[in-house]
Design a protein around this motif. Structure first.
Motif, PDB file in Angstrom:
ATOM      1  N   ARG A 193     -61.299  22.735 -83.515  1.00 37.03           N
ATOM      2  CA  ARG A 193     -62.591  21.796 -82.401  1.00 37.03           C
ATOM      3  C   ARG A 193     -63.908  21.339 -83.380  1.00 37.03           C
ATOM      4  O   ARG A 193     -64.225  22.265 -83.587  1.00 37.03           O
ATOM      5  CB  ARG A 193     -62.361  22.937 -81.268  1.00 37.03           C
ATOM      6  CG  ARG A 193     -61.744  22.229 -80.046  1.00 37.03           C
ATOM      7  CD  ARG A 193     -62.104  23.169 -78.718  1.00 37.03           C
ATOM      8  NE  ARG A 193     -62.969  24.243 -78.994  1.00 37.03           N
ATOM      9  CZ  ARG A 193     -61.931  25.627 -77.935  1.00 37.03           C
ATOM     10  NH1 ARG A 193     -60.899  25.062 -78.372  1.00 37.03           N
ATOM     11  NH2 ARG A 193     -62.390  26.793 -78.851  1.00 37.03           N
ATOM     12  N   PRO A 194     -63.601  20.205 -83.719  1.00 36.67           N
ATOM     13  CA  PRO A 194     -64.680  19.845 -84.437  1.00 36.67           C
ATOM     14  C   PRO A 194     -66.544  20.425 -84.150  1.00 36.67           C
ATOM     15  O   PRO A 194     -66.830  21.280 -82.707  1.00 36.67           O
ATOM     16  CB  PRO A 194     -64.933  18.578 -84.023  1.00 36.67           C
ATOM     17  CG  PRO A 194     -64.192  17.954 -83.223  1.00 36.67           C
ATOM     18  CD  PRO A 194     -63.755  19.287 -82.920  1.00 36.67           C
ATOM     19  N   ASP A 195     -67.086  20.712 -85.327  1.00 36.29           N
ATOM     20  CA  ASP A 195     -68.576  22.130 -84.716  1.00 36.29           C
ATOM     21  C   ASP A 195     -69.042  20.824 -84.947  1.00 36.29           C
ATOM     22  O   ASP A 195     -70.017  19.993 -85.802  1.00 36.29           O
ATOM     23  CB  ASP A 195     -69.038  22.888 -86.016  1.00 36.29           C
ATOM     24  CG  ASP A 195     -69.572  23.707 -86.010  1.00 36.29           C
ATOM     25  OD1 ASP A 195     -70.760  23.613 -84.862  1.00 36.29           O
ATOM     26  OD2 ASP A 195     -69.765  24.953 -86.612  1.00 36.29           O
ATOM     27  N   HIS A 198     -72.074  19.975 -87.311  1.00 33.55           N
ATOM     28  CA  HIS A 198     -72.287  19.442 -88.544  1.00 33.55           C
ATOM     29  C   HIS A 198     -71.569  18.368 -88.029  1.00 33.55           C
ATOM     30  O   HIS A 198     -70.852  17.521 -87.565  1.00 33.55           O
ATOM     31  CB  HIS A 198     -71.205  20.160 -89.202  1.00 33.55           C
ATOM     32  CG  HIS A 198     -71.862  21.906 -89.863  1.00 33.55           C
ATOM     33  ND1 HIS A 198     -72.523  21.688 -90.745  1.00 33.55           N
ATOM     34  CD2 HIS A 198     -71.698  23.186 -89.499  1.00 33.55           C
ATOM     35  CE1 HIS A 198     -72.815  23.618 -90.738  1.00 33.55           C
ATOM     36  NE2 HIS A 198     -72.237  23.532 -89.773  1.00 33.55           N
ATOM     37  N   ASP A 199     -71.628  17.353 -89.975  1.00 36.40           N
ATOM     38  CA  ASP A 199     -71.116  16.373 -89.642  1.00 36.40           C
ATOM     39  C   ASP A 199     -69.520  15.247 -90.099  1.00 36.40           C
ATOM     40  O   ASP A 199     -69.134  16.682 -89.846  1.00 36.40           O
ATOM     41  CB  ASP A 199     -71.999  15.127 -90.849  1.00 36.40           C
ATOM     42  CG  ASP A 199     -72.160  15.373 -92.162  1.00 36.40           C
ATOM     43  OD1 ASP A 199     -70.285  16.608 -92.046  1.00 36.40           O
ATOM     44  OD2 ASP A 199     -72.240  15.139 -92.828  1.00 36.40           O
ATOM     45  N   ALA A 206     -62.787  21.142 -93.062  1.00 43.35           N
ATOM     46  CA  ALA A 206     -63.051  22.263 -92.158  1.00 43.35           C
ATOM     47  C   ALA A 206     -61.951  21.766 -91.927  1.00 43.35           C
ATOM     48  O   ALA A 206     -60.922  23.470 -92.448  1.00 43.35           O
ATOM     49  CB  ALA A 206     -64.259  22.539 -91.313  1.00 43.35           C
ATOM     50  N   TYR A 207     -61.056  20.699 -91.236  1.00 41.66           N
ATOM     51  CA  TYR A 207     -59.950  20.676 -90.641  1.00 41.66           C
ATOM     52  C   TYR A 207     -59.064  20.618 -91.569  1.00 41.66           C
ATOM     53  O   TYR A 207     -57.899  22.032 -91.325  1.00 41.66           O
ATOM     54  CB  TYR A 207     -59.964  19.336 -89.825  1.00 41.66           C
ATOM     55  CG  TYR A 207     -58.472  18.733 -89.476  1.00 41.66           C
ATOM     56  CD1 TYR A 207     -58.001  19.651 -87.973  1.00 41.66           C
ATOM     57  CD2 TYR A 207     -57.380  18.337 -90.435  1.00 41.66           C
ATOM     58  CE1 TYR A 207     -56.616  18.888 -87.998  1.00 41.66           C
ATOM     59  CE2 TYR A 207     -56.098  17.946 -89.885  1.00 41.66           C
ATOM     60  CZ  TYR A 207     -55.979  18.114 -88.804  1.00 41.66           C
ATOM     61  OH  TYR A 207     -54.229  17.825 -88.737  1.00 41.66           O
ATOM     62  N   LEU A 208     -58.970  20.094 -92.652  1.00 46.20           N
ATOM     63  CA  LEU A 208     -58.254  20.113 -93.864  1.00 46.20           C
ATOM     64  C   LEU A 208     -58.386  21.942 -94.511  1.00 46.20           C
ATOM     65  O   LEU A 208     -56.949  22.037 -95.109  1.00 46.20           O
ATOM     66  CB  LEU A 208     -58.885  19.454 -95.074  1.00 46.20           C
ATOM     67  CG  LEU A 208     -58.918  18.082 -94.887  1.00 46.20           C
ATOM     68  CD1 LEU A 208     -59.197  17.081 -95.471  1.00 46.20           C
ATOM     69  CD2 LEU A 208     -57.222  17.206 -94.192  1.00 46.20           C
ATOM     70  N   THR A 209     -59.495  22.450 -94.964  1.00 53.19           N
ATOM     71  CA  THR A 209     -59.531  23.589 -95.512  1.00 53.19           C
ATOM     72  C   THR A 209     -58.671  24.577 -94.878  1.00 53.19           C
ATOM     73  O   THR A 209     -58.066  25.511 -94.829  1.00 53.19           O
ATOM     74  CB  THR A 209     -60.428  23.772 -96.049  1.00 53.19           C
ATOM     75  OG1 THR A 209     -60.879  22.953 -97.187  1.00 53.19           O
ATOM     76  CG2 THR A 209     -60.818  24.760 -96.910  1.00 53.19           C
ATOM     77  N   LEU A 302     -67.196  23.230 -98.257  1.00 48.42           N
ATOM     78  CA  LEU A 302     -66.395  24.548 -99.532  1.00 48.42           C
ATOM     79  C   LEU A 302     -67.559  25.083 -99.640  1.00 48.42           C
ATOM     80  O   LEU A 302     -68.082  26.252 -99.840  1.00 48.42           O
ATOM     81  CB  LEU A 302     -65.576  24.820-100.686  1.00 48.42           C
ATOM     82  CG  LEU A 302     -63.749  24.267-100.201  1.00 48.42           C
ATOM     83  CD1 LEU A 302     -63.144  23.897-100.832  1.00 48.42           C
ATOM     84  CD2 LEU A 302     -63.880  26.086 -99.622  1.00 48.42           C
ATOM     85  N   ALA A 303     -68.409  23.803-100.026  1.00 48.13           N
ATOM     86  CA  ALA A 303     -70.216  23.908-101.024  1.00 48.13           C
ATOM     87  C   ALA A 303     -70.659  25.051-100.353  1.00 48.13           C
ATOM     88  O   ALA A 303     -71.755  25.251 -99.979  1.00 48.13           O
ATOM     89  CB  ALA A 303     -70.342  22.445-101.437  1.00 48.13           C
ATOM     90  N   SER A 304     -71.115  24.901 -98.412  1.00 47.81           N
ATOM     91  CA  SER A 304     -71.324  24.750 -97.250  1.00 47.81           C
ATOM     92  C   SER A 304     -71.247  26.359 -97.495  1.00 47.81           C
ATOM     93  O   SER A 304     -72.424  27.015 -96.300  1.00 47.81           O
ATOM     94  CB  SER A 304     -71.475  24.044 -96.282  1.00 47.81           C
ATOM     95  OG  SER A 304     -70.113  24.242 -95.584  1.00 47.81           O
TER      96      SER A 304
END
Ligand code: HEC
Ligand code: HEC
Ligand code: HEC
Length: 440
Positions: A193-195, A198-199, A206-209, A302-304
């Protein structure tokens, strides 16, 4: 007068207790089976490869590669996807099942519905609960379209007849219905579920990771029940005898920026950090088929997660590039070994590397807070050049004794970092060199 049951009062009481206990256990078993029961999906005749559109199969191939499905489902030397690879965990050995479309021994008789349920809920076609060593806790987040593409890909692979090898687990871990309770405690199924905070780029990352690539599967430590620890994602964990470095508070003094993360995932080479080694190497190889945009999204996500440095980093950076002279006999011996075996590629102490590209002093392997597994394993086994990734390094397993390797590791740690030397390094060298689980 009490009725005589043919025994003393004590035996009567004991009998009542035993009967009571049996009753409680029976009720518990029935309740567990009721909670755990899942129907079987009826077997289907394996669909012909022509049943799947070519673009869907191609899309599935990219996804399967990025998720490294074949890596776990292939025993080295055996046909791809035919299973049988031993996976060591705290509770014993798992042997991955056959994922090729063989009707009897693989997933040839699996309908798309059965495949969906396995990835979304961790339940096999016949209704058995699956262990979370199969990262369905992540694949549950996948979109329908991606699961459909994966199904198309696996159903069009060459079928291989290879019966599944039973897992070697101890009681009661091997009782599959108990996994139903595990899931109630530790598993929230459902797509990502998209947050909204965030953009779109971050959410794609996030979905891929978290979903497809299941990066926390190695980079997050587990609790006593084998579930990833909540609240400490990416704090680092052991993976196949290596240490999957912390990605939230990385120990190396050079910061992991979005650009460096992209370079590392795209090309397998980030100049301040080096190349992927050990199990991370096959992860980066698997990502090769994903387009740049997807890897940029992962790098942004990941940087975030990467926390700012808590203390000034300048002293550490200075030490990493201008090593301290050796102080003890062991460190002096380590420096000699470095000059003899390593300096030709990694540069004389204080000079830039020659054949290697990244300064050794910046590598996370030297800055690890816990144990230098990655440093020792890289020196023992070198870095393989297969798969088009940069960074080939020879192995030193037969060139350095345990004593010499311990001296070298201690020298590198004390010369290039501001951290204390690792303790019990000789024992660690011995056990790392001879680790029977990693060599199996
Ligand atoms: C970390 C290793 C690992 C990865 C990565 C992995 N699997 Fe598995 N998978 C396993 C293991 C181990 C099992 C068996 C678990 C058990 O015994 O309960 C399994 C079971 C399965 C099953 C059930 C098979 C059966 O006969 O019940 C399916 C389907 C499956 N995996 C598909 C996939 C797909 C698709 C991917 C990639 C998206 C994938 N797996 C990635 C280790 C892995
Ligand atoms: C099979 C286990 C495994 C999986 C899955 C995995 N990693 Fe790793 N990762 C490791 C290990 C072990 C290391 C340490 C060795 C090294 O530095 O190359 C590592 C290192 C890294 C590093 C370098 C850390 C440093 O400071 O040198 C990054 C960045 C990284 N992983 C990102 C990821 C991302 C992103 C994913 C998901 C796409 C991922 N990892 C999935 C095992 C894994
Ligand atoms: C023939 C050249 C060569 C020699 C000799 C060599 N290395 Fe390397 N080493 C490399 C290359 C190439 C890399 C990949 C990183 C890079 O290019 O900067 C690397 C990477 C490493 C890494 C980092 C791995 C990572 O996680 O990224 C360590 C640690 C290391 N070497 C230690 C040593 C030590 C200690 C010696 C001596 C015993 C040694 N190397 C000898 C070429 C060499």
């Amino acid at each position: 007068m009490r009725p005589d049951f043919g025994g003393s009062e004590k035996t009567v009481l004991a009998r009542q207790h035993i009967l009571g206990a049996i009753g409680v256990v029976a009720v518990a078993i029935v309740a567990l089976l009721a909670v755990a029961w899942r129907p079987a999906f009826p077997p289907i005749a394996p669909p012909p490869p022509t049943a799947f559109p070519r673009e869907l199969v191609a899309r599935g191939e990219v996804l399967a590669s990025a998720a490294n499905c074949d890596d776990c489902h292939t025993k080295p030397g055996d046909p791809a996807g035919a299973g049988g690879k031993p996976l060591f965990t705290r509770v014993g050995f798992f042997y991955s099942p056959n994922l090729t479309p063989d009707a009897e021994t693989g997933i040839g008789a699996w309908s798309e519905g059965a495949f969906f349920r396995a990835l979304r809920e961790g339940v096999s076609r016949d209704g058995r609960h699956l262990f979370p060593v199969f990262p369905y806790t992540h694949y549950s987040r996948l979109e329908d379209a991606d699961i459909r593409a994966l199904y198309a890909y696996f159903m069009t692979r060459p079928a291989v007849r290879a019966p599944n090898r039973p897992n070697e687990l101890s009681f009661p871990t091997d009782v599959r219905p108990l996994l139903a309770l595990w899931k109630i405690l530790f598993f929230r199924p459902g797509p990502y579920r998209p947050d909204p905070a965030h953009d779109a780029l971050w959410n794609r990352g996030a979905y891929l990771t978290e979903g497809l690539a299941a990066c926390t599967n190695c980079h997050t430590d587990r609790n006593g029940f084998g579930a990833e620890q909540v609240g400490h994602p990416y704090a680092g964990a052991m993976a196949d005898g290596w240490f999957a470095e912390a990605l939230d508070i990385n120990p190396a003094p050079a910061r992991w920026t979005e650009a460096e993360l992209f370079a590392y995932l795209r090309r397998g080479d980030s100049p301040p950090h080096g190349v992927p080694v050990g199990p991370m190497r096959r992860v980066v190889r698997g990502l090769a088929k994903l387009p740049d945009d997807d890897l940029r999204a992962m790098a942004a996500y990941l940087a975030s997660l990467n926390a700012p440095f808590a203390a000034p980093v300048e002293p550490a950076l200075a030490r990493a590039t201008t090593p301290a002279p050796p102080k003890t006999d062991q460190q002096r011996q380590g420096q000699e070994i470095y000059l003899q075996h390593c300096a030709s590629c990694h540069g004389a102490p204080g000079s830039p590397p020659t054949v290697a590209r990244s300064p050794l002093g910046l590598n996370a392997a030297l800055w690890n807070r816990y144990r230098p597994y990655n440093l020792l394993l890289t020196i023992l086994d070198g870095i393989d050049a297969q798969g088009g990734l940069p960074g080939a390094m020879p192995a030193f397993r037969d060139k350095l004794s345990d004593h010499e390797l311990a001296a070298l590791a201690t020298y590198l740690r004390t010369a290039y970092t501001t951290l204390p030397p690792w303790d019990q390094i000789e024992e660690l060298v011995r056990s790392t060199r001879n680790d029977p689980l990693r060599l199996r």
